[in-house]
Scaffold this motif. Structure first.
Motif, PDB file in Angstrom:
ATOM      1  N   HIS A 175      -0.702   8.177   4.560  1.00 25.78           N
ATOM      2  CA  HIS A 175       0.291   7.551   5.193  1.00 25.78           C
ATOM      3  C   HIS A 175      -0.133   7.362   6.928  1.00 25.78           C
ATOM      4  CE1 HIS A 175       4.333   6.970   6.518  1.00 25.78           C
ATOM      5  NE2 HIS A 175       4.804   6.526   5.400  1.00 25.78           N
ATOM      6  N   ILE A 235      -6.565   5.659   2.364  1.00 23.78           N
ATOM      7  CA  ILE A 235      -5.795   6.300   0.952  1.00 23.78           C
ATOM      8  C   ILE A 235      -6.634   6.988  -0.002  1.00 23.78           C
ATOM      9  CG2 ILE A 235      -4.066   6.316  -0.873  1.00 23.78           C
ATOM     10  CD1 ILE A 235      -2.666   3.952   0.953  1.00 23.78           C
ATOM     11  N   PHE A 290       1.944   2.603   2.545  1.00 27.35           N
ATOM     12  CA  PHE A 290       1.076   3.403   3.520  1.00 27.35           C
ATOM     13  C   PHE A 290       2.033   3.638   4.822  1.00 27.35           C
ATOM     14  CE2 PHE A 290      -1.967   3.869   7.295  1.00 27.35           C
ATOM     15  CZ  PHE A 290      -2.637   5.056   6.974  1.00 27.35           C
ATOM     16  N   SER A 335       5.610   8.392   0.203  1.00 25.28           N
ATOM     17  CA  SER A 335       6.350   7.121   0.739  1.00 25.28           C
ATOM     18  C   SER A 335       7.828   7.281   0.774  1.00 25.28           C
ATOM     19  CB  SER A 335       5.708   5.741   0.192  1.00 25.28           C
ATOM     20  OG  SER A 335       6.481   4.801   0.785  1.00 25.28           O
ATOM     21  N   THR A 375       0.773  -1.237  -0.036  1.00 24.22           N
ATOM     22  CA  THR A 375       0.010  -0.043  -0.046  1.00 24.22           C
ATOM     23  C   THR A 375       0.918   1.210   0.012  1.00 24.22           C
ATOM     24  OG1 THR A 375      -0.085   0.311   2.387  1.00 24.22           O
ATOM     25  CG2 THR A 375      -1.829  -1.189   1.270  1.00 24.22           C
ATOM     26  N   VAL A 378      -6.752   0.055   4.965  1.00 20.17           N
ATOM     27  CA  VAL A 378      -5.637   0.974   4.584  1.00 20.17           C
ATOM     28  C   VAL A 378      -6.031   1.756   3.008  1.00 20.17           C
ATOM     29  CG1 VAL A 378      -3.215   1.384   3.687  1.00 20.17           C
ATOM     30  CG2 VAL A 378      -3.771   0.191   5.838  1.00 20.17           C
TER      31      VAL A 378
END
Length: 582
Positions: free
Chosen positions: A314, A307, A245, A438, A243, A303
């Motif tokens: 995040h 998003i 995340f 990220s 992801t 998650v």
């Protein structure tokens, strides 16, 4: 554990080992770390303190080692990868992992190259230090060389006359390292339940492990085949990779794991996989690895909702971890919710972010238990209505952007609002995406690395109180080298960006024409006041869209039961008083 551990058949044997004997055993693979142990946690300061204690002759604690016959295998100890041969008496570390891993790595030429094991001894200052970034001075000696008598002698022969006066001192320290005696208890017991029971008791009577680490220890299974099995750390890594995340902490993953299987994520963890009465209370009948796999899938869905629908890109921008626990339970039971359900779930998320602390007074961490109980398997519409009902009567209050602290929920809400404007790079003009964010934050748990100050120093009268304003920070989710003073990039845009692109860049950072003019003229106070006004307006607009505070939380038409519209349900109300929240 499902059954009581039988206990030790023989008492542990007490012994001592010199480091000159113990550390080479670790390098040879005769010392190994059981899979139920937590990961390596020490930082550089802890490793340096260990070495300092050793040369001072201070006690550094006992080791508890499990002696057992073990096969040949490739093992990892810190940064060291070792081809360990089979041995009849391998020492498995039940207590002392941080110490032994630190010593084995710091004293090894390869392990010493990596943080936090990059320890050297400063002969001039009589102190252990981290390897300086600018390189070693003549009076710095790496501890692998210091630990090895022959290498030490060779080092002094090649260093020249500048350090020869330090030889006697170095030899003393070297001898203290090699001859330092570490007390150890040896346990000879084949039953893994006994070892995990000892492990649990040691960490509850002394320094405590966190809840997820205890759960992993108690449900670790056998050593054989561990590499192919899921656990909370691997789930965290998998979700982060799938992801972008960021890495979810293992305690949150444990709570989400428990919430998926039953409505109380705070329940006792010692009987989770018992074959007794606990099984009937859970909502999924499954083996352990299936439970881990399905928890990962539910977490990924939760998650991706954050998003794609809620606008939280995040984990560093997630206001409260408990929200992720509740979302995981929801997406475990309703993996493909309707578009109306997603909209209502988004409302709930943001209403909780703003007003949750006032509704769940004094015990916000318990709200995951209360809300998880509202999610009823097989009833998507009813679950959502019950969840939203908990926020009925909550009062909307805009988070205050005058206090921007990256570890606080208010700031994370402000940054999520900024994210909706897709801030653009000051260098390229390209808008941010999850990948770029990220690349900056990685596994960081706060967004400090992506939010530099516009003015790091505000010392003039009338300026100091504005240093903590959101307007004095800029959201730059890009892996770019930035100057120490970001404001210079705002007043001196790159010449390769055309006017239209630059206007989009400035606007994406909530800087209007009036604020930019003030900045160009050097009016820092005026700039911050003008931008803060824009920040508040954008935050209000974002939260109005996300919370839909004044909208009716109407279920979809499919969820309405017109046949029973005249009947009244007499379900008892749940009391959300402070007593229940404690």
């Amino acid at each position: 554990m499902s059954e009581t551990a039988p206990g030790l058949t023989t008492q542990p044997t007490a012994t001592t080992y010199e480091l000159g004997e113990l550390v080479p055993w670790a390098w040879q693979g005769r010392i190994r770390v059981p899979h139920f142990q937590r990961g390596f946690r020490w930082q550089a300061k802890d490793v340096l303190r260990l070495f300092d204690s050793i040369v001072r002759g201070y006690p550094v604690g006992n080791l508890l080692l499990w002696v057992r016959k073990s096969p040949a295998e490739k093992i990892k100890l810190g940064q060291l990868v070792i081809e360990a041969p089979a041995h009849d008496e391998v020492l498995w570390v039940v207590d002392g992992q941080q110490r032994l891993t630190s010593l084995a790595n710091a004293l090894h030429p390869e392990g010493n190259k990596h943080e936090p094991f990059n320890v050297v001894y400063d002969l001039a200052e009589d102190a252990f230090i981290e390897t300086p970034r600018y390189g070693l001075e003549p009076h710095h000696i790496d501890v692998p060389t210091l630990f090895d008598g022959r290498r030490l002698l060779s080092w002094f022969r090649t260093q020249g006359p500048d350090v020869e006066d330090y030889y006697d001192k170095a030899e003393v320290v070297s001898t203290k390292l090699r001859q330092y005696k570490v007390p150890a208890y040896l346990v000879r017991q084949d039953d893994l339940r006994v070892l995990t029971d000892i492990f649990d008791r040691m960490n509850n009577y002394g320094r405590r492990l966190n809840r997820a680490e205890i759960f992993t220890a108690l449900n670790s299974g056998t050593e054989e085949g561990f590499e192919g099995r899921l656990n909370f750390s691997r789930i965290a890594d998998n979700v982060a990779a799938r992801t972008l995340f960021g890495t979810i902490d293992v305690n949150t993953i444990l709570a989400a794991f428990l919430a998926r299987r039953g409505p109380d994520p705070m329940r006792d963890i010692r009987s989770e996989f018992s074959t007794g009465s606990r099984r009937s209370q859970l909502e999924f009948v499954e083996d352990e690895q299936t439970a881990y796999r399905e928890a990962e899938e539910a977490l990924v869905r939760a998650v991706m909702f954050l998003i794609e629908t809620a606008g939280v890109p995040h984990i560093a921008l997630l206001p409260y971890r408990a929200q992720l626990v509740v979302l995981t339970r929801f997406f475990a039971h309703f993996p493909e919710p309707t578009s109306n359900s997603l909209r209502l779930l988004r409302r709930l998320f943001w209403r909780l972010s703003i007003a949750g602390p006032s509704v769940f007074r004094g015990s916000f961490t318990q709200f995951s238990r209360i809300l998880s109980n509202k999610i009823r398997p097989g009833d998507e519409e009813g679950s959502l209505q019950a969840l939203l009902e908990t926020m009925k009567g909550a009062v909307y209050a805009r988070p205050n952007p005058d206090r921007f602290r990256t570890n606080e929920a208010t700031t994370k809400i402000v940054l999520s609002a900024w994210w909706s404007s897709r801030p653009r790079s000051l260098a390229t003009g390209v808008p941010a995406d999850v990948q770029s964010l990220s690349s900056v934050l990685g596994d960081e748990q706060t967004p400090v690395g992506a939010t530099p100050y516009v003015f790091p120093r505000l010392n003039e009268p009338g300026e100091r109180d504005k240093r903590l304003w959101a307007a004095n920070r800029i959201f730059l989710p890009f892996g770019e080298d930035l100057p120490s003073e970001v404001f210079r990039m705002l007043v001196e845009p790159r010449i390769d960006l055309d006017e239209a692109t630059w206007r989009k860049v400035i606007d994406s950072h909530l800087i209007g024409d009036d604020a930019l003019d003030l900045l160009v003229r050097g009016d820092r106070t005026g700039f911050l006041e003008a931008r803060q006004t824009r920040v508040r307006a954008q935050l209000d607009d974002f939260l109005a869209r996300m919370t839909e505070w004044d909208y009716e939380d109407t279920p979809s038409l499919d969820g309405l039961d017109f046949d029973d519209e005249d009947e009244e349900e007499n379900e008892p109300e749940i009391d959300f008083s402070d007593d229940q929240l404690r």
